[in-house]
Design an enzyme around this catalytic site. Structure first.
Site, PDB file in Angstrom:
ATOM      1  N   GLU A   1     -34.346 -51.086  36.021  1.00 33.85           N
ATOM      2  CA  GLU A   1     -32.560 -50.651  35.427  1.00 33.85           C
ATOM      3  C   GLU A   1     -32.697 -51.743  36.863  1.00 33.85           C
ATOM      4  OE1 GLU A   1     -31.452 -46.602  35.667  1.00 33.85           O
ATOM      5  OE2 GLU A   1     -33.212 -46.195  34.507  1.00 33.85           O
TER       6      GLU A   1
ATOM      7  N   GLU B   1     -36.802 -39.247  36.901  1.00 36.68           N
ATOM      8  CA  GLU B   1     -36.558 -39.012  37.739  1.00 36.68           C
ATOM      9  C   GLU B   1     -37.014 -37.493  37.829  1.00 36.68           C
ATOM     10  OE1 GLU B   1     -32.181 -39.579  38.106  1.00 36.68           O
ATOM     11  OE2 GLU B   1     -32.198 -41.710  37.275  1.00 36.68           O
TER      12      GLU B   1
HETATM   13  O1  G3I Z   1     -19.093 -41.132  26.401  1.00 40.40           O
HETATM   14  C1  G3I Z   1     -17.975 -40.201  27.450  1.00 40.40           C
HETATM   15  C2  G3I Z   1     -16.462 -40.886  26.435  1.00 40.40           C
HETATM   16  O2  G3I Z   1     -16.295 -40.294  25.132  1.00 40.40           O
HETATM   17  C3  G3I Z   1     -15.589 -39.795  27.440  1.00 40.40           C
HETATM   18  O3  G3I Z   1     -14.104 -40.127  27.721  1.00 40.40           O
HETATM   19  C4  G3I Z   1     -15.583 -40.781  29.089  1.00 40.40           C
HETATM   20  C5  G3I Z   1     -14.863 -39.649  29.913  1.00 40.40           C
HETATM   21  O4  G3I Z   1     -15.462 -38.620  30.488  1.00 40.40           O
HETATM   22  O5  G3I Z   1     -17.499 -40.407  29.645  1.00 40.40           O
HETATM   23  C6  G3I Z   1     -18.318 -41.140  28.742  1.00 40.40           C
HETATM   24  O6  G3I Z   1     -19.256 -40.392  28.901  1.00 40.40           O
HETATM   25  C7  G3I Z   1     -19.938 -40.970  30.251  1.00 40.40           C
HETATM   26  C8  G3I Z   1     -20.824 -42.132  29.985  1.00 40.40           C
HETATM   27  O7  G3I Z   1     -21.535 -42.951  31.221  1.00 40.40           O
HETATM   28  C9  G3I Z   1     -21.322 -43.859  29.432  1.00 40.40           C
HETATM   29  O8  G3I Z   1     -19.611 -44.189  29.852  1.00 40.40           O
HETATM   30  C10 G3I Z   1     -20.381 -40.059  30.647  1.00 40.40           C
HETATM   31  O9  G3I Z   1     -18.915 -39.461  31.655  1.00 40.40           O
HETATM   32  C11 G3I Z   1     -21.116 -41.029  32.218  1.00 40.40           C
HETATM   33  O10 G3I Z   1     -21.088 -39.980  33.006  1.00 40.40           O
HETATM   34  C12 G3I Z   1     -22.351 -41.879  31.983  1.00 40.40           C
HETATM   35  O11 G3I Z   1     -22.975 -42.822  33.445  1.00 40.40           O
HETATM   36  C13 G3I Z   1     -23.590 -43.397  33.287  1.00 40.40           C
HETATM   37  C14 G3I Z   1     -25.197 -42.556  33.568  1.00 40.40           C
HETATM   38  O12 G3I Z   1     -26.107 -42.918  34.210  1.00 40.40           O
HETATM   39  C15 G3I Z   1     -24.849 -40.714  34.027  1.00 40.40           C
HETATM   40  O13 G3I Z   1     -25.507 -40.603  34.379  1.00 40.40           O
HETATM   41  C16 G3I Z   1     -23.856 -44.787  32.752  1.00 40.40           C
HETATM   42  O14 G3I Z   1     -23.179 -45.447  32.389  1.00 40.40           O
HETATM   43  C17 G3I Z   1     -25.297 -44.620  33.275  1.00 40.40           C
HETATM   44  O15 G3I Z   1     -25.133 -46.214  33.403  1.00 40.40           O
HETATM   45  C18 G3I Z   1     -26.381 -44.102  34.164  1.00 40.40           C
HETATM   46  O16 G3I Z   1     -27.383 -44.933  34.044  1.00 40.40           O
HETATM   47  C19 G3I Z   1     -28.795 -44.059  35.022  1.00 40.40           C
HETATM   48  C20 G3I Z   1     -29.390 -43.953  34.467  1.00 40.40           C
HETATM   49  O17 G3I Z   1     -29.808 -43.659  32.529  1.00 40.40           O
HETATM   50  C21 G3I Z   1     -30.536 -43.232  34.708  1.00 40.40           C
HETATM   51  N1  G3I Z   1     -31.006 -44.119  36.389  1.00 40.40           N
HETATM   52  C22 G3I Z   1     -29.653 -43.775  36.876  1.00 40.40           C
HETATM   53  C23 G3I Z   1     -28.424 -45.044  35.608  1.00 40.40           C
HETATM   54  C24 G3I Z   1     -26.843 -44.599  36.834  1.00 40.40           C
HETATM   55  O18 G3I Z   1     -27.126 -43.517  37.116  1.00 40.40           O
END
Ligand code: G3I
Length: 380
Positions: free
Chosen positions: A278, A165
């Protein structure tokens, strides 16, 4: 039609006629859910055509049924979060390899490939990479990060989303003539050359790994044109890039079929492979996560049969386009295992429902092989 195909068509017809969205057979008997597939699995149907993947930080936290679902339906896994810079390398001298190691081991034990995600991104990247560092220091940190992570899994991870990105959203006729790169911390610290550096460092660490540029909405409009400007420059400069990841975060009502069809051909004209990295197709509501700028609006009402049919049609048309380009497409990965495991949870975007049962979209994807619709439908 050869015998294998005949046999598959027969079982596909069984799938289409008897397995409903709820995982119930026509007679109302439980088909045992997805753990006992009622027909050819999607990975077997597409065997020898392109890899079929799912994203997830497995195996930790996944049930035995979910792990069976992965084994039966997918032949490549992308870590959803555990190999991103923030989670795996939270500070310069701290590495968190437990989950990445467990994922790579589980996949190896189950003869499933791994595609690494992602080495360089503007999100989920802690500030230490850039703090108190001039260009040389930040470049060394970048090289150390990539060299350590890619080197650790050399020969075990088949490819990487090296840069994720890098191109700005939106754009116009003017930006379409440029790379229109996002003003990320990497861009501010190193300038545009951070992209070529990342690919070169990754290639040095594992010369056999397939190296991808990965992004969303690059299949359409000014952002597509900018991606072509960027990729042409990388290819011309001899940067070791092998493929382009079209993320494929779409919604049933707005799939740009023609644009996707054209974009795959454009990238192939540069000598690059393409993967849909994705894939998810929401049924309704706004997307969550960074694409929609907000969080999913929680659970919405369960999808209607009509919703599920529209989603199945969308997935069927998409796979007809992917099949048309099967010589360029390496992999199609769904961004999550099931609707319960999706970052767009509540919008029912995947091919297994929240109870791990096949949805109509699953059958439509398998069906696409035998009744391709090569002319994509006009956008709705
Ligand atoms: O692991 C922590 C946990 O310890 C904590 O309690 C919880 C609450 O704050 O957060 C957890 O981390 C989260 C992580 O996902 C794992 O669940 C992050 O806050 C959260 O921001 C993260 O979101 C991920 C996101 O990327 C981040 O931007 C999504 O799961 C994931 O599906 C998403 O994937 C992205 C690709 O990498 C790139 N393309 C877009 C796609 C969708 O946004």
């Amino acid at each position: 039609m050869n015998n294998r195909l005949l046999a598959m068509v027969g079982s596909v017809m069984v799938v289409c006629l008897t397995v409903s969205a709820s995982g119930q057979t026509a007679e109302g008997k439980k088909d045992g859910g997805a753990a006992s597939p009622a027909g050819p699995s999607i990975k077997d149907a597409y065997k020898g055509i392109f890899l079929i993947g799912a994203a997830g930080d497995l195996p930790g936290g996944y049930s035995a049924e979910e792990l069976d679902l992965v084994r039966q339906n997918f032949n490549v896994v992308t870590p959803e979060n555990c190999m991103k810079p923030g989670p795996v390398h939270p500070s310069e001298n701290t590495w968190r390899f437990e989950r990445p190691d467990a994922l790579v081991k589980w996949c190896a034990d189950n003869q499933i490939a791994v595609h690494g995600h992602t080495l360089v991104w503007h999100a989920q990247t802690n500030n230490w990479f850039f703090r108190d560092g001039d260009k040389d220091v930040v470049t060394r940190r970048l090289k150390d990060h990539i060299g350590t992570l890619v080197g650790r899994y050399k020969g075990k991870i088949r490819g990487w989303d090296v840069v994720n990105e890098a191109i700005n959203d939106g754009g116009n006729a003017e930006t379409a003539k440029t790379e229109n790169l996002r003003k990320s911390p990497w861009m501010r610290a190193l300038g545009p050359e951070y992209i070529a550096l990342a690919f070169r460092f990754a290639h040095e660490a594992d010369p056999d790994a397939k190296l991808y540029y990965n992004d969303y909405n690059i299949e359409v409009g000014p952002k597509h044109e900018s991606s072509m400007v960027l990729l042409r420059r990388l290819v011309k400069d001899g940067v070791p890039i092998h493929g382009v990841g079209i993320q494929g975060h779409w919604s049933t009502a707005r799939v740009p079929y023609e644009a996707i069809d054209r974009a795959i051909g454009d990238y192939a004209s540069l000598g690059l492979k393409v993967s849909i990295t994705e894939l998810d197709v929401t049924i309704r509501g706004t997307s969550g996560g960074q694409l929609g700028g907000g969080r999913p609006r929680g659970e919405v009402t369960p999808p209607s049969e009509q919703d599920l049919k529209a989603q199945a049609d969308a997935y069927g048309r998409l796979f007809a386009i992917f099949l048309k380009h099967k010589d360029q497409i390496e992999r199609v990965t769904f961004w999550g295992l099931s609707d319960r495991r999706s970052w767009r949870r509540g919008q029912h975007p995947l091919i297994f429902d929240a109870s791990n049962h096949r949805k109509p979209a699953y059958a439509a994807i398998v069906e696409a092989i035998y009744h391709p619709k090569p002319e994509p439908a006009a956008p709705r």
